[in-house]
Design an enzyme around this catalytic site. Structure first.
Site: not given
Ligand code: AMP
Ligand code: MG
Length: 471
Positions: A88-89, A122, A172, A179, A248, A258
């Protein structure tokens, strides 16, 4: 800047990712570089400070050979299935093959919105980027499999979380960003041919020896479970809590992946919950081994079209055996025991109960033990008696044992308050503490007299820092 790209993942096709460009980080500044990371991709250290590096790693420019893309995946989050996650980002900027013929993913976390951002911005904030940057290198130098970090880039783009913060980018490095949730995505969307193709991709790159096996997917699943068990045994032995063990966030290479609201154990507490948003304690420290298995079962389930009946049951016992073998071996080593006695698990559990009851700093205790400490107050006396009796069965000379133990029990860990201090200074525009911690954590087992205070127990304000999921 020249990198030898070999974008294998992009070649899998558009079912697996969306090709797209990053949204450049405005006013980017290279605030820290990890030269050991640069070495992994054969990037001369001088190049890290070049404008070309800043442009590429901040998403402003795509250099020749890079093919940025957002990977698709799904995953079980806190036990519930989320059918569509994906980068997502983050973007995989490209894959680089180094001189040793190892393929490294270059991933920019905080690259702007993608089709998988689900309305979020993002971006990644400076605070969480610093946390991942430092932790991944800290774990690596402790000998725990993990993704690596190349550099940290600040920006002045405002980002709203609980309060206003600024965006940052983290580069990274990993030999793979696939995953458990990548497999789950193709299984639950009934794309079983694509599932098989993904498994073949993983097999070819990471498990080439299994290619000729009668049941390579079964063997691969066992191998992934075994590596996951080993990794979690290391977390438990070093006192690391991951915080968000969603599928994930589980790497099919069995690497720590992550980093979010992770935490290192200080005063020993098996029920430690490092993630302030984890109300139920699903990912509490002492739950990690079980959750690791739960996640492997979820992966196994997603691989059902590829594996034989009975493999998941087999994987379960394999995981458990690997975990206990690895964990007990590590804990014996922490105690300086080279041989194995049936009473060892009891001796270990007895000690852990004492550490818990007396809220003793886990890292400081084992380091003191390495240096020959033989008392820790009245309540420890009986345990020390048993421990010293147990040592009599060992053949290793005391000085050799001391050396072995000092190479196993770190003096320095990434204490929560140390990261917090680096973050607070960075938020004021002073990034020097980040490099200092990086240097410190490069050698966690060696005495570094100029860093002595970094080995101490946390100050009162640093004992109960609350780290939420927001990043
Ligand atoms: P995480 O908690 O970082 O493992 O993220 C879980 C999911 O949410 C993944 O698909 C990330 O890409 C998405 N995600 C987390 N934060 C953001 C953000 N600020 N913008 C877009 N996607 C996000
Ligand atoms: Mg993640």
């Amino acid at each position: 800047m020249k990198l030898r790209f070999d974008n294998q993942f992009a070649r899998l096709g558009d079912k697996y990712s969306v090709k797209m460009k990053p949204r450049p980080l405005p006013n980017p500044k290279m605030v820290s570089c990890n030269l050991l990371g640069a070495e992994l991709i054969d990037l001369p250290s001088g190049e890290m400070s070049s404008e070309a590096a800043l442009n590429f790693f901040s998403g402003a420019e795509i250099i020749a050979g890079a093919e940025p893309l957002a990977m698709v995946y799904a995953g079980h989050q806190f036990g519930g299935y989320s059918p569509q996650l994906g980068d997502g980002r983050g973007l995989l900027l490209g894959q680089v093959r180094n001189k040793k013929n190892i393929l490294w993913d270059i991933h920019l976390k905080g690259a702007g919105q993608t089709p998988f951002c689900r309305g979020a911005d993002g971006r990644a904030v400076l605070r969480s980027s610093i946390r991942e940057y430092l932790a991944s290198e800290a774990l690596h130098h402790l000998g725990i499999p993990t993704t690596r970090a190349l550099c940290l880039i600040s920006s002045d783009e405002p980002v709203m979380r609980e309060k206003m913060e600024t965006a940052a980018g983290l580069i990274r490095l990993s030999e793979n960003h696939i995953r458990f949730g990548s497999f789950e995505y193709f299984f639950y969307t009934n794309q079983h041919d694509e599932l098989k193709k993904l498994a073949d991709y993983v097999l070819e790159i990471h498990y080439p020896d299994l290619g000729d096996d009668d049941s390579p997917y079964d063997r691969m699943l066992l191998e992934i479970a075994g590596r996951t068990a080993d990794m979690i045994a290391l977390w438990q032995a070093f006192g690391f809590a991951h915080g968000v063990m969603n599928t994930d966030n589980m790497s099919i290479l069995g690497q720590t992946f992550d980093y979010g609201p992770y935490g290192f154990m200080e005063a020993f507490d098996p029920g430690y919950i490092c993630n302030h948003s984890d109300d139920m304690g699903r990912y509490a420290f002492d739950q990690q081994p079980n959750i690791g298995l739960w996640n492997c079962m979820a992966l196994g389930h997603a691989m059902v079209p590829l594996i034989m009946p009975g493999t998941i049951e087999h994987m379960k016992s394999h995981y458990q055996a690997r975990f206990f073998e690895c964990y007990h071996q590590l804990m014996r080593r922490k105690l300086g025991l080279e041989t194995e006695a049936t009473s060892d698990p009891e001796l270990i559990n007895w000690l852990l109960t004492l550490l818990k009851d007396h809220k003793i700093d886990y890292t400081i205790f084992f380091r003191a033990l390495s240096d020959g400490c033989s008392e820790y107050g009245h309540d420890f006396a009986e345990w020390f008696d048993s421990y010293h009796k147990r040592l009599e069965q060992e053949k290793t000379a005391p000085e050799q044992r001391r050396q072995n133990m000092r190479a196993t029990n770190p003096k320095y860990i990434l204490r929560n308050y140390l990261v917090q201090t680096a973050i607070e200074q960075a938020e004021q525009g002073n990034f020097s503490e980040i490099d200092k911690l990086l240097e410190l954590l490069n050698n966690p087992f060696c005495d570094q007299p100029h860093f002595d205070s970094y080995a101490a127990e946390p100050p009162e304000w640093g004992r109960h820092l609350e780290i939420s999921c927001s990043s």
